[in-house]
Design a protein around this motif. Structure first.
Motif, mmCIF file in Angstrom:
data_model
loop_
_atom_site.group_PDB
_atom_site.id
_atom_site.type_symbol
_atom_site.label_atom_id
_atom_site.label_comp_id
_atom_site.label_asym_id
_atom_site.label_seq_id
_atom_site.Cartn_x
_atom_site.Cartn_y
_atom_site.Cartn_z
ATOM 1 N N ASP A 52 0.800 -1.226 0.000
ATOM 2 C CA ASP A 52 0.000 0.000 0.000
ATOM 3 C C ASP A 52 0.833 1.275 0.000
ATOM 4 N N CYS A 53 2.095 1.196 0.462
ATOM 5 C CA CYS A 53 2.887 2.411 0.644
ATOM 6 C C CYS A 53 4.159 2.362 -0.198
ATOM 7 N N PRO A 54 4.583 3.507 -0.745
ATOM 8 C CA PRO A 54 5.886 3.554 -1.409
ATOM 9 C C PRO A 54 6.986 3.282 -0.386
ATOM 10 N N VAL A 55 7.903 2.397 -0.702
ATOM 11 C CA VAL A 55 8.981 2.017 0.215
ATOM 12 C C VAL A 55 10.302 2.029 -0.552
ATOM 13 N N ASP A 56 11.336 2.630 0.054
ATOM 14 C CA ASP A 56 12.659 2.690 -0.568
ATOM 15 C C ASP A 56 13.662 1.749 0.087
ATOM 16 N N LEU A 57 13.360 1.274 1.307
ATOM 17 C CA LEU A 57 14.254 0.368 2.019
ATOM 18 C C LEU A 57 13.442 -0.374 3.068
ATOM 19 N N VAL A 58 13.792 -1.642 3.295
ATOM 20 C CA VAL A 58 13.135 -2.447 4.326
ATOM 21 C C VAL A 58 14.145 -2.767 5.416
ATOM 22 N N LEU A 59 13.792 -2.445 6.658
ATOM 23 C CA LEU A 59 14.598 -2.757 7.831
ATOM 24 C C LEU A 59 13.830 -3.798 8.626
ATOM 25 N N CYS A 60 14.351 -5.033 8.671
ATOM 26 C CA CYS A 60 13.545 -6.154 9.155
ATOM 27 C C CYS A 60 14.264 -6.976 10.222
ATOM 28 N N ASP A 61 13.580 -7.178 11.336
ATOM 29 C CA ASP A 61 14.065 -8.085 12.381
ATOM 30 C C ASP A 61 13.766 -9.523 11.954
ATOM 31 N N ILE A 62 14.769 -10.378 11.953
ATOM 32 C CA ILE A 62 14.568 -11.767 11.519
ATOM 33 C C ILE A 62 13.678 -12.532 12.494
ATOM 34 N N GLY A 63 13.777 -12.219 13.785
ATOM 35 C CA GLY A 63 13.090 -13.017 14.792
ATOM 36 C C GLY A 63 11.681 -12.582 15.139
ATOM 37 N N ILE A 64 10.971 -11.951 14.213
ATOM 38 C CA ILE A 64 9.609 -11.523 14.528
ATOM 39 C C ILE A 64 8.702 -12.735 14.737
ATOM 40 N N GLN A 65 7.718 -12.554 15.606
ATOM 41 C CA GLN A 65 6.763 -13.615 15.894
ATOM 42 C C GLN A 65 5.646 -13.608 14.858
ATOM 43 N N GLY A 66 4.952 -14.735 14.733
ATOM 44 C CA GLY A 66 3.834 -14.797 13.800
ATOM 45 C C GLY A 66 4.010 -15.932 12.816
ATOM 46 N N PRO A 67 3.193 -15.952 11.770
ATOM 47 C CA PRO A 67 3.238 -17.065 10.813
ATOM 48 C C PRO A 67 4.523 -17.105 9.990
ATOM 49 N N TRP A 68 5.193 -15.948 9.812
ATOM 50 C CA TRP A 68 6.432 -15.892 9.030
ATOM 51 C C TRP A 68 7.508 -15.209 9.857
ATOM 52 N N ASP A 69 8.732 -15.702 9.805
ATOM 53 C CA ASP A 69 9.827 -14.949 10.398
ATOM 54 C C ASP A 69 10.246 -13.851 9.425
ATOM 55 N N GLY A 70 11.284 -13.102 9.785
ATOM 56 C CA GLY A 70 11.669 -11.975 8.943
ATOM 57 C C GLY A 70 12.132 -12.374 7.558
ATOM 58 N N ILE A 71 12.828 -13.518 7.457
ATOM 59 C CA ILE A 71 13.331 -13.955 6.151
ATOM 60 C C ILE A 71 12.182 -14.357 5.243
ATOM 61 N N GLU A 72 11.240 -15.123 5.781
ATOM 62 C CA GLU A 72 10.063 -15.508 5.000
ATOM 63 C C GLU A 72 9.253 -14.271 4.599
ATOM 64 N N THR A 73 9.177 -13.300 5.505
ATOM 65 C CA THR A 73 8.449 -12.067 5.204
ATOM 66 C C THR A 73 9.071 -11.335 4.028
#
Length: 259
Positions: A52-73
């Motif tokens: 939904d939003c214009p994005v120029d860079l993604v800063l992602c924690d690998i260990g996020i909780q939920g159905p996908w970790d950061g790498i899968e996300t």
């Protein structure tokens, strides 16, 4: 009038489920003049924001909780080809790093992250992905090819398809496909050993694969009839998976059999 901040137009998507750390990172990014395009605490929320939003860079924690970790996300975002990705991780585990490398990140920072290390990582990532840079040019091509690939995510060649995954095309035999599973506006193409995320609706994937062996049995599922082990009026069993049978698809499915 003071000069405009050179970072003011750069929009960063932050994927972090630790509230306090997310707030600290937002403060740091804004202090550097960046725009925080959104903050997501889970993979599905990140996917919605990324779409939904214009994005120029993604800063992602690998260990996020939920159905996908950061790498899968990041894989589901398909971000690696279009915008730089910087991973944050509390783990130095080699297997995690190797998974992360497959998504072609610009940096992998171990927590706790210092302001200086994050600042440098962001500046380098943006510089290397700037149009005309060597990384930007090479990420648009497969290794050994001189011609940039087009946006087509599925290429058909006889009994084989090539699936675009993280800036390269992966060969998959149509006969090896077990099933297709819709996930919002993504579709998972599932084989015995891999799951490939395609940013296409299920109906579009079926059209592009154009295989008579793949039959839709539910609003969110299609199966390879060669891999069906058993079925009832309500569900099918396909080599390790149980798939629901939709009433409106049952008659078309049964017409595939001679009886």
């Amino acid at each position: 009038m003071p000069p405009a901040c050179p970072n003011a137009a750069v929009r960063i998507l932050l994927i972090e489920d630790e509230t306090e750390l997310a707030l600290d990172l937002c403060d740091l990014l804004r202090a550097e003049g960046y725009v925080v395009a959104g903050v997501a605490s889970s993979g599905p929320q990140a996917l919605a924001l990324f779409q939904d939003c214009p994005v120029d860079l993604v800063l992602c924690d690998i260990g996020i909780q939920g159905p996908w970790d950061g790498i899968e996300t990041v894989t589901r975002l398909g971000a690696g080809c279009r915008v730089p990705v910087i991973y944050l991780s509390a783990s130095a585990d080699r297997s995690i790093r190797e998974r992360a490398i497959q998504t072609l990140p610009s940096a992998y920072l171990l927590k706790p992250v210092t302001p200086d290390s994050l600042r440098v990582a962001i500046e380098l990532a943006l510089a290397l992905h700037r149009p005309g840079s060597q990384v930007a040019r090479s990420s648009a091509r497969p290794a050994g090819e001189a011609v940039a690939l087009g946006p087509e995510p599925i290429l058909r060649l006889g009994a084989t398809v090539f699936i675009r995954q993280n800036c390269q095309f992966v060969r998959v035999r149509l006969a090896d496909i077990l099933l297709l599973q819709a996930d919002n506006n993504h579709t998972l193409l599932i084989t015995a050993g891999h799951k490939y995320a395609l940013r296409l609706y299920l109906s579009h994937v079926l059209d592009r694969l154009a295989s008579h062996q793949l039959v839709r049995v539910h609003q969110s599922h299609a199966v390879n009839i060669d891999h069906i082990q058993s079925f009832t009026n309500q569900e099918l069993h396909v080599t390790g998976y149980t798939v629901p049978m939709g009433r409106q698809y049952r008659d078309d499915f049964l017409r595939r059999f001679n009886y």
